[in-house]
Design a protein around this motif. Sequence first.
Motif, PDB file in Angstrom:
ATOM      1  N   UNK A 198       1.107   3.232  -5.830  1.00  0.00           N
ATOM      2  CA  UNK A 198       0.448   4.532  -5.948  1.00  0.00           C
ATOM      3  C   UNK A 198      -0.774   4.513  -6.854  1.00  0.00           C
ATOM      4  N   UNK A 199      -0.828   3.607  -7.820  1.00  0.00           N
ATOM      5  CA  UNK A 199      -1.989   3.567  -8.709  1.00  0.00           C
ATOM      6  C   UNK A 199      -3.066   2.599  -8.202  1.00  0.00           C
ATOM      7  N   UNK A 200      -2.821   1.993  -7.038  1.00  0.00           N
ATOM      8  CA  UNK A 200      -3.773   1.087  -6.376  1.00  0.00           C
ATOM      9  C   UNK A 200      -4.208  -0.069  -7.275  1.00  0.00           C
ATOM     10  N   UNK A 201      -3.255  -0.574  -8.048  1.00  0.00           N
ATOM     11  CA  UNK A 201      -3.549  -1.670  -8.963  1.00  0.00           C
ATOM     12  C   UNK A 201      -3.485  -3.033  -8.284  1.00  0.00           C
ATOM     13  N   UNK A 249      10.136  -0.258 -10.497  1.00  0.00           N
ATOM     14  CA  UNK A 249      10.486   1.036  -9.893  1.00  0.00           C
ATOM     15  C   UNK A 249       9.898   1.161  -8.491  1.00  0.00           C
ATOM     16  N   UNK A 250       8.640   0.761  -8.333  1.00  0.00           N
ATOM     17  CA  UNK A 250       8.005   0.795  -7.016  1.00  0.00           C
ATOM     18  C   UNK A 250       8.711  -0.177  -6.068  1.00  0.00           C
ATOM     19  N   UNK A 251       9.091  -1.336  -6.592  1.00  0.00           N
ATOM     20  CA  UNK A 251       9.829  -2.304  -5.781  1.00  0.00           C
ATOM     21  C   UNK A 251      11.168  -1.731  -5.335  1.00  0.00           C
ATOM     22  N   UNK A 253      11.100   9.845  -1.196  1.00  0.00           N
ATOM     23  CA  UNK A 253       9.847  10.506  -0.794  1.00  0.00           C
ATOM     24  C   UNK A 253       8.644  10.066  -1.600  1.00  0.00           C
ATOM     25  N   UNK A 254       8.775   8.981  -2.336  1.00  0.00           N
ATOM     26  CA  UNK A 254       7.665   8.514  -3.149  1.00  0.00           C
ATOM     27  C   UNK A 254       6.487   8.216  -2.269  1.00  0.00           C
ATOM     28  N   UNK A 291       0.819  -1.216   0.000  1.00  0.00           N
ATOM     29  CA  UNK A 291       0.000   0.000   0.000  1.00  0.00           C
ATOM     30  C   UNK A 291       0.849   1.261   0.000  1.00  0.00           C
ATOM     31  N   UNK A 292       2.044   1.196   0.602  1.00  0.00           N
ATOM     32  CA  UNK A 292       2.916   2.365   0.656  1.00  0.00           C
ATOM     33  C   UNK A 292       3.466   2.741  -0.713  1.00  0.00           C
ATOM     34  N   UNK A 293       3.710   1.762  -1.572  1.00  0.00           N
ATOM     35  CA  UNK A 293       4.341   2.068  -2.860  1.00  0.00           C
ATOM     36  C   UNK A 293       3.429   1.877  -4.069  1.00  0.00           C
TER      37      UNK A 293
END
Length: 139
Positions: free
Chosen positions: A44-47, A53-55, A138-139, A40-42
Motif C-alpha cells: 500500500x505504501x508503494x515501497x 503484516x502485508x505478507x 479488505x486491505x 502491488x495488491x498489498x
Amino acid sequence: EIFQLLDRDKGGTITEAELGELLKIIGIDSSQEEVGLMMRQVDKDHSGEIDFEEFAILMTRRVCPNYTSSQIKFAFKVFQDASGSPSGKVNVDTLVQYLTLHGSDKLNTERVRKLVGQMDSDPEGIVNYVEYVDMMMHW
C-alpha cells in the motif's frame, strides 16, 4: 519463520524477488507476473517491499480465498461464546487455550502466542475480531 529467513537485512520487509522465493518454498507456484501483481495488491505504501503484516494479508487471500469474512467471523464467534466476551470480541487467553488443547491439529503454545500476538488486543487481553477480519480481508 520463513519470512524472517528471507528478510536478509532484518529490516522487517521482503522484496518482490524474495516473495517469489518464499512462495516457492511454501509450495505456491506463481509466475513472475503473478508475484508482481500480488506485491502491488498489498504494498500500500508503494515501497517495493512488503512487511510481515502485508505478507499475512496476502497469504490469507492466497491460501484461503474461498472463505468469506462472514465465515471467518462465525468461526471466531465460537471462541467469543466460550470466553464470555462481548459481541465481536474474543479473549486472547481463551483463543490460545482452544488452539493448543482442542481439535485434531493442536498447535504448540509458543506458536499460537506468536500468531495471536499479531492481533491488537486491549490491556485486558481482548481482541476485536470483527475489525481484525475486516482488515485482513479488505486491505
